[in-house]
Design an enzyme around this catalytic site. Structure first.
Site, PDB file in Angstrom:
ATOM      1  N   ASP A  66      15.264 -86.530 -78.712  1.00  0.00           N
ATOM      2  CA  ASP A  66      15.173 -85.310 -77.894  1.00  0.00           C
ATOM      3  C   ASP A  66      14.334 -84.246 -78.606  1.00  0.00           C
ATOM      4  OD1 ASP A  66      15.647 -83.668 -75.745  1.00  0.00           O
ATOM      5  OD2 ASP A  66      17.582 -82.960 -76.483  1.00  0.00           O
TER       6      ASP A  66
ATOM      7  N   HIS B  88       5.351 -85.292 -75.676  1.00  0.00           N
ATOM      8  CA  HIS B  88       5.749 -86.688 -75.429  1.00  0.00           C
ATOM      9  C   HIS B  88       4.797 -87.647 -76.139  1.00  0.00           C
ATOM     10  CE1 HIS B  88       8.892 -85.460 -72.834  1.00  0.00           C
ATOM     11  NE2 HIS B  88       8.117 -85.000 -71.867  1.00  0.00           N
TER      12      HIS B  88
ATOM     13  N   LEU C 146      13.132-107.436 -86.892  1.00  0.00           N
ATOM     14  CA  LEU C 146      13.860-106.366 -86.198  1.00  0.00           C
ATOM     15  C   LEU C 146      13.977-106.656 -84.697  1.00  0.00           C
ATOM     16  CD1 LEU C 146      14.790-103.213 -86.444  1.00  0.00           C
ATOM     17  CD2 LEU C 146      12.570-102.773 -85.400  1.00  0.00           C
TER      18      LEU C 146
HETATM   19  C1  FPP Z   1      13.070 -85.997 -74.642  1.00  0.00           C
HETATM   20  O1  FPP Z   1      12.347 -84.845 -74.875  1.00  0.00           O
HETATM   21  C2  FPP Z   1      12.282 -87.216 -74.694  1.00  0.00           C
HETATM   22  C3  FPP Z   1      11.995 -88.001 -73.606  1.00  0.00           C
HETATM   23  C4  FPP Z   1      12.321 -87.636 -72.231  1.00  0.00           C
HETATM   24  C5  FPP Z   1      11.414 -89.326 -73.773  1.00  0.00           C
HETATM   25  C6  FPP Z   1      10.015 -89.404 -74.232  1.00  0.00           C
HETATM   26  C7  FPP Z   1       9.916 -90.432 -75.267  1.00  0.00           C
HETATM   27  C8  FPP Z   1       8.756 -90.950 -75.652  1.00  0.00           C
HETATM   28  C9  FPP Z   1       7.489 -90.571 -75.003  1.00  0.00           C
HETATM   29  C10 FPP Z   1       8.715 -91.916 -76.778  1.00  0.00           C
HETATM   30  C11 FPP Z   1       8.935 -93.312 -76.324  1.00  0.00           C
HETATM   31  C12 FPP Z   1       8.097 -94.267 -77.053  1.00  0.00           C
HETATM   32  C13 FPP Z   1       8.480 -95.516 -77.392  1.00  0.00           C
HETATM   33  C14 FPP Z   1       7.506 -96.433 -78.001  1.00  0.00           C
HETATM   34  C15 FPP Z   1       9.830 -95.988 -77.198  1.00  0.00           C
HETATM   35  P1  FPP Z   1      12.564 -83.637 -73.868  1.00  0.00           P
HETATM   36  O2  FPP Z   1      11.416 -83.618 -72.916  1.00  0.00           O
HETATM   37  O3  FPP Z   1      13.897 -83.723 -73.216  1.00  0.00           O
HETATM   38  O4  FPP Z   1      12.499 -82.440 -74.861  1.00  0.00           O
HETATM   39  P2  FPP Z   1      13.113 -80.993 -74.614  1.00  0.00           P
HETATM   40  O5  FPP Z   1      14.613 -81.153 -74.642  1.00  0.00           O
HETATM   41  O6  FPP Z   1      12.596 -80.238 -75.791  1.00  0.00           O
HETATM   42  O7  FPP Z   1      12.567 -80.503 -73.309  1.00  0.00           O
END
Ligand code: FPP
Length: 238
Positions: free
Chosen positions: A13, A30, A124
Protein backbone atom coordinates in the site's frame (compact mmCIF):
# COMPACT_ATOMS: atom_id res chain seq x y z
CA UNK A 1 21.16 -15.13 11.41
CA UNK A 2 17.37 -14.46 11.78
CA UNK A 3 14.92 -17.27 11.09
CA UNK A 4 13.50 -16.61 7.64
CA UNK A 5 9.70 -16.94 7.38
CA UNK A 6 8.87 -19.64 4.85
CA UNK A 7 5.88 -17.71 3.50
CA UNK A 8 5.76 -13.91 3.37
CA UNK A 9 2.68 -12.03 2.16
CA UNK A 10 2.67 -8.35 1.24
CA UNK A 11 -0.11 -5.78 1.19
CA UNK A 12 1.67 -3.25 -1.00
CA UNK A 13 0.00 0.00 0.00
CA UNK A 14 1.01 3.61 -0.52
CA UNK A 15 1.76 3.97 -4.24
CA UNK A 16 -0.76 6.78 -4.70
CA UNK A 17 0.45 8.79 -1.70
CA UNK A 18 4.06 8.30 -2.73
CA UNK A 19 3.27 9.89 -6.09
CA UNK A 20 1.10 12.65 -4.65
CA UNK A 21 3.85 13.67 -2.22
CA UNK A 22 6.05 14.32 -5.22
CA UNK A 23 3.26 15.96 -7.19
CA UNK A 24 3.33 13.14 -9.70
CA UNK A 25 0.30 11.35 -11.15
CA UNK A 26 -0.84 8.29 -9.19
CA UNK A 27 0.04 6.04 -12.12
CA UNK A 28 3.72 6.92 -11.61
CA UNK A 29 3.39 5.64 -8.04
CA UNK A 30 1.98 2.36 -9.35
CA UNK A 31 4.75 2.11 -11.92
CA UNK A 32 7.47 2.64 -9.29
CA UNK A 33 5.56 0.30 -6.98
CA UNK A 34 5.63 -2.35 -9.70
CA UNK A 35 9.40 -1.97 -10.07
CA UNK A 36 9.70 -2.35 -6.31
CA UNK A 37 7.67 -5.55 -6.41
CA UNK A 38 10.28 -6.97 -8.81
CA UNK A 39 13.07 -5.87 -6.42
CA UNK A 40 11.32 -7.48 -3.45
CA UNK A 41 10.78 -10.74 -5.35
CA UNK A 42 14.53 -10.90 -5.91
CA UNK A 43 15.25 -9.88 -2.30
CA UNK A 44 13.01 -12.70 -1.03
CA UNK A 45 14.66 -15.22 -3.39
CA UNK A 46 18.05 -14.17 -2.04
CA UNK A 47 16.94 -14.61 1.57
CA UNK A 48 15.62 -18.11 1.01
CA UNK A 49 11.92 -17.31 1.37
CA UNK A 50 9.97 -20.28 -0.01
CA UNK A 51 6.65 -18.61 -0.85
CA UNK A 52 5.93 -14.95 -1.55
CA UNK A 53 2.37 -13.70 -1.98
CA UNK A 54 1.76 -10.19 -3.34
CA UNK A 55 -1.62 -8.45 -3.15
CA UNK A 56 -1.46 -6.63 -6.48
CA UNK A 57 -5.12 -5.83 -7.16
CA UNK A 58 -8.07 -6.47 -4.86
CA UNK A 59 -11.66 -7.28 -5.78
CA UNK A 60 -12.54 -3.82 -4.38
CA UNK A 61 -9.91 -2.11 -6.55
CA UNK A 62 -12.32 -2.57 -9.49
CA UNK A 63 -14.28 0.30 -7.91
CA UNK A 64 -11.47 2.81 -8.52
CA UNK A 65 -11.80 5.25 -11.43
CA UNK A 66 -11.72 3.31 -14.70
CA UNK A 67 -8.56 5.07 -15.84
CA UNK A 68 -6.61 4.04 -12.75
CA UNK A 69 -7.81 0.44 -13.07
CA UNK A 70 -6.65 0.41 -16.70
CA UNK A 71 -3.29 1.84 -15.70
CA UNK A 72 -2.68 -0.72 -12.94
CA UNK A 73 -3.63 -3.63 -15.22
CA UNK A 74 -1.43 -2.20 -17.95
CA UNK A 75 1.52 -1.99 -15.53
CA UNK A 76 1.00 -5.62 -14.53
CA UNK A 77 0.96 -6.75 -18.15
CA UNK A 78 4.07 -4.72 -19.02
CA UNK A 79 5.93 -6.17 -16.04
CA UNK A 80 4.91 -9.73 -16.87
CA UNK A 81 5.96 -9.23 -20.52
CA UNK A 82 9.30 -7.81 -19.48
CA UNK A 83 10.10 -10.13 -16.58
CA UNK A 84 8.98 -13.49 -17.88
CA UNK A 85 12.52 -14.59 -18.82
CA UNK A 86 13.92 -13.42 -15.47
CA UNK A 87 11.19 -15.26 -13.56
CA UNK A 88 12.12 -18.35 -15.52
CA UNK A 89 15.87 -17.84 -15.01
CA UNK A 90 15.42 -17.36 -11.26
CA UNK A 91 13.70 -20.77 -11.05
CA UNK A 92 10.49 -19.09 -9.82
CA UNK A 93 7.15 -20.86 -10.02
CA UNK A 94 4.47 -18.19 -10.51
CA UNK A 95 0.79 -18.62 -9.69
CA UNK A 96 -1.98 -16.05 -9.87
CA UNK A 97 -4.96 -16.20 -7.52
CA UNK A 98 -8.22 -14.28 -7.74
CA UNK A 99 -11.25 -13.88 -9.95
CA UNK A 100 -9.60 -13.41 -13.34
CA UNK A 101 -12.86 -13.39 -15.28
CA UNK A 102 -12.89 -9.60 -15.72
CA UNK A 103 -9.27 -9.19 -16.78
CA UNK A 104 -8.37 -7.91 -20.25
CA UNK A 105 -7.78 -10.99 -22.41
CA UNK A 106 -4.13 -10.11 -23.18
CA UNK A 107 -3.30 -9.98 -19.47
CA UNK A 108 -5.19 -13.20 -18.81
CA UNK A 109 -3.37 -14.98 -21.62
CA UNK A 110 0.01 -13.73 -20.39
CA UNK A 111 -0.72 -14.97 -16.85
CA UNK A 112 -1.68 -18.43 -18.10
CA UNK A 113 1.42 -18.51 -20.31
CA UNK A 114 3.75 -17.70 -17.39
CA UNK A 115 1.97 -20.13 -15.06
CA UNK A 116 2.40 -22.87 -17.63
CA UNK A 117 6.02 -21.96 -18.38
CA UNK A 118 7.07 -21.91 -14.71
CA UNK A 119 4.85 -24.73 -13.42
CA UNK A 120 7.72 -27.15 -12.75
CA UNK A 121 10.16 -24.63 -11.32
CA UNK A 122 11.52 -25.58 -7.92
CA UNK A 123 12.62 -22.21 -6.47
CA UNK A 124 10.48 -19.49 -4.94
CA UNK A 125 6.73 -19.94 -5.30
CA UNK A 126 5.47 -16.49 -6.29
CA UNK A 127 1.74 -16.00 -5.80
CA UNK A 128 0.22 -12.84 -7.21
CA UNK A 129 -3.29 -11.91 -6.10
CA UNK A 130 -5.22 -10.11 -8.82
CA UNK A 131 -8.95 -9.40 -8.60
CA UNK A 132 -8.64 -11.20 -5.27
CA UNK A 133 -10.79 -10.83 -2.17
CA UNK A 134 -10.65 -13.07 0.90
CA UNK A 135 -14.45 -13.11 1.19
CA UNK A 136 -14.80 -14.04 -2.49
CA UNK A 137 -12.25 -16.83 -1.96
CA UNK A 138 -14.24 -18.30 0.94
CA UNK A 139 -17.50 -18.01 -1.01
CA UNK A 140 -16.16 -19.77 -4.09
CA UNK A 141 -14.86 -22.59 -1.88
CA UNK A 142 -18.26 -22.93 -0.17
CA UNK A 143 -20.01 -23.00 -3.54
CA UNK A 144 -17.68 -25.69 -4.89
CA UNK A 145 -18.19 -27.89 -1.82
CA UNK A 146 -21.97 -27.28 -1.74
CA UNK A 147 -22.14 -28.41 -5.34
CA UNK A 148 -20.30 -31.63 -4.49
CA UNK A 149 -22.71 -32.21 -1.60
CA UNK A 150 -25.76 -31.56 -3.78
CA UNK A 151 -24.42 -34.04 -6.37
CA UNK A 152 -24.01 -36.66 -3.66
CA UNK A 153 -20.21 -36.73 -4.07
CA UNK A 154 -19.49 -35.48 -0.57
CA UNK A 155 -21.22 -35.59 2.81
CA UNK A 156 -21.52 -32.30 4.68
CA UNK A 157 -19.92 -33.86 7.75
CA UNK A 158 -16.84 -34.73 5.68
CA UNK A 159 -16.03 -31.07 5.07
CA UNK A 160 -12.93 -30.87 7.20
CA UNK A 161 -10.53 -28.00 7.76
CA UNK A 162 -8.13 -29.61 5.30
CA UNK A 163 -10.74 -30.25 2.59
CA UNK A 164 -12.03 -26.70 2.89
CA UNK A 165 -8.50 -25.22 2.72
CA UNK A 166 -7.83 -27.13 -0.46
CA UNK A 167 -10.79 -25.44 -2.18
CA UNK A 168 -9.31 -22.02 -1.47
CA UNK A 169 -7.18 -20.29 -4.06
CA UNK A 170 -3.87 -21.06 -2.33
CA UNK A 171 -4.76 -24.76 -2.61
CA UNK A 172 -2.12 -26.80 -0.82
CA UNK A 173 0.18 -23.90 0.06
CA UNK A 174 0.74 -23.23 3.75
CA UNK A 175 -0.56 -19.99 5.29
CA UNK A 176 1.74 -16.96 5.42
CA UNK A 177 4.04 -16.90 8.42
CA UNK A 178 4.47 -13.15 8.11
CA UNK A 179 2.15 -10.60 6.50
CA UNK A 180 3.67 -7.18 5.91
CA UNK A 181 1.50 -4.15 5.17
CA UNK A 182 3.19 -0.96 4.02
CA UNK A 183 1.60 2.50 3.87
CA UNK A 184 0.66 3.09 7.50
CA UNK A 185 -2.84 1.57 7.64
CA UNK A 186 -3.68 -1.11 10.22
CA UNK A 187 -6.04 -3.45 8.42
CA UNK A 188 -6.17 -6.62 6.34
CA UNK A 189 -8.37 -5.17 3.57
CA UNK A 190 -10.03 -8.43 2.57
CA UNK A 191 -6.70 -10.18 1.87
CA UNK A 192 -6.19 -13.85 2.78
CA UNK A 193 -8.87 -13.92 5.49
CA UNK A 194 -8.81 -17.65 6.14
CA UNK A 195 -5.04 -18.00 5.95
CA UNK A 196 -4.05 -15.04 8.11
CA UNK A 197 -5.65 -16.60 11.20
CA UNK A 198 -2.28 -17.18 12.88
CA UNK A 199 0.09 -15.23 10.66
CA UNK A 200 2.31 -12.67 12.30
CA UNK A 201 1.21 -9.20 11.18
CA UNK A 202 3.73 -6.41 10.61
CA UNK A 203 2.68 -2.86 9.81
CA UNK A 204 5.02 -0.13 8.63
CA UNK A 205 4.37 3.47 7.63
CA UNK A 206 6.88 3.18 4.78
CA UNK A 207 5.08 3.67 1.47
CA UNK A 208 5.43 0.68 -0.85
CA UNK A 209 7.72 2.31 -3.44
CA UNK A 210 10.17 3.13 -0.62
CA UNK A 211 10.09 -0.31 1.02
CA UNK A 212 13.60 -1.71 0.50
CA UNK A 213 15.92 -4.54 1.51
CA UNK A 214 16.69 -2.89 4.84
CA UNK A 215 12.98 -2.55 5.64
CA UNK A 216 12.49 -6.20 4.68
CA UNK A 217 15.27 -7.27 7.01
CA UNK A 218 13.74 -5.20 9.82
CA UNK A 219 10.39 -6.92 9.30
CA UNK A 220 12.07 -10.34 9.33
CA UNK A 221 13.99 -9.46 12.49
CA UNK A 222 10.75 -8.36 14.18
CA UNK A 223 9.16 -11.65 13.10
CA UNK A 224 12.05 -13.61 14.59
CA UNK A 225 11.39 -12.02 17.98
CA UNK A 226 7.72 -13.06 18.02
CA UNK A 227 6.48 -15.97 20.11
CA UNK A 228 4.25 -18.08 17.87
CA UNK A 229 1.92 -19.95 20.20
CA UNK A 230 -1.04 -20.65 17.88
CA UNK A 231 -3.39 -20.39 20.82
CA UNK A 232 -1.35 -22.73 23.02
CA UNK A 233 0.85 -21.84 25.99
CA UNK A 234 4.23 -22.45 24.44
CA UNK A 235 6.02 -21.45 21.26
CA UNK A 236 5.51 -23.66 18.22
CA UNK A 237 8.11 -23.42 15.47
CA UNK A 238 6.54 -23.41 12.03
C1 FPP B 1 -1.94 0.32 -3.41
O1 FPP B 1 -1.55 1.65 -3.49
C2 FPP B 1 -1.41 -0.52 -4.47
C3 FPP B 1 -2.17 -1.08 -5.46
C4 FPP B 1 -3.59 -0.78 -5.67
C5 FPP B 1 -1.62 -2.10 -6.34
C6 FPP B 1 -0.60 -1.68 -7.32
C7 FPP B 1 0.49 -2.65 -7.31
C8 FPP B 1 1.39 -2.72 -8.29
C9 FPP B 1 1.31 -1.86 -9.48
C10 FPP B 1 2.53 -3.66 -8.17
C11 FPP B 1 2.20 -5.02 -8.69
C12 FPP B 1 3.32 -5.63 -9.40
C13 FPP B 1 3.61 -6.95 -9.38
C14 FPP B 1 4.68 -7.47 -10.24
C15 FPP B 1 2.91 -7.88 -8.52
P1 FPP B 1 -2.69 2.74 -3.32
O2 FPP B 1 -3.06 3.24 -4.68
O3 FPP B 1 -3.84 2.20 -2.54
O4 FPP B 1 -1.91 3.82 -2.51
P2 FPP B 1 -2.57 4.95 -1.60
O5 FPP B 1 -3.16 4.24 -0.41
O6 FPP B 1 -1.38 5.78 -1.24
O7 FPP B 1 -3.56 5.68 -2.45
Amino acid sequence: MPKIPAHIAFIMDGNGRWAQRQQLPRKVGHRVGGENAIRMIKACCKRGVKILTLFAFSSENWNRPKQEVTEILHILRTLFDREVQQIHALNICMRVIGDLSHLPSALYTKIKEIECLTRDKTGLILVIAIGYGGQWDILQAVQALAQQVSQGLLRAEDITHERFSQQLQLLDLPAPDLCIRTGGEYRISNFLLWHLAYSELYFTSILWPDFNDLALDEAITAYTARDRRFGTLHEITA
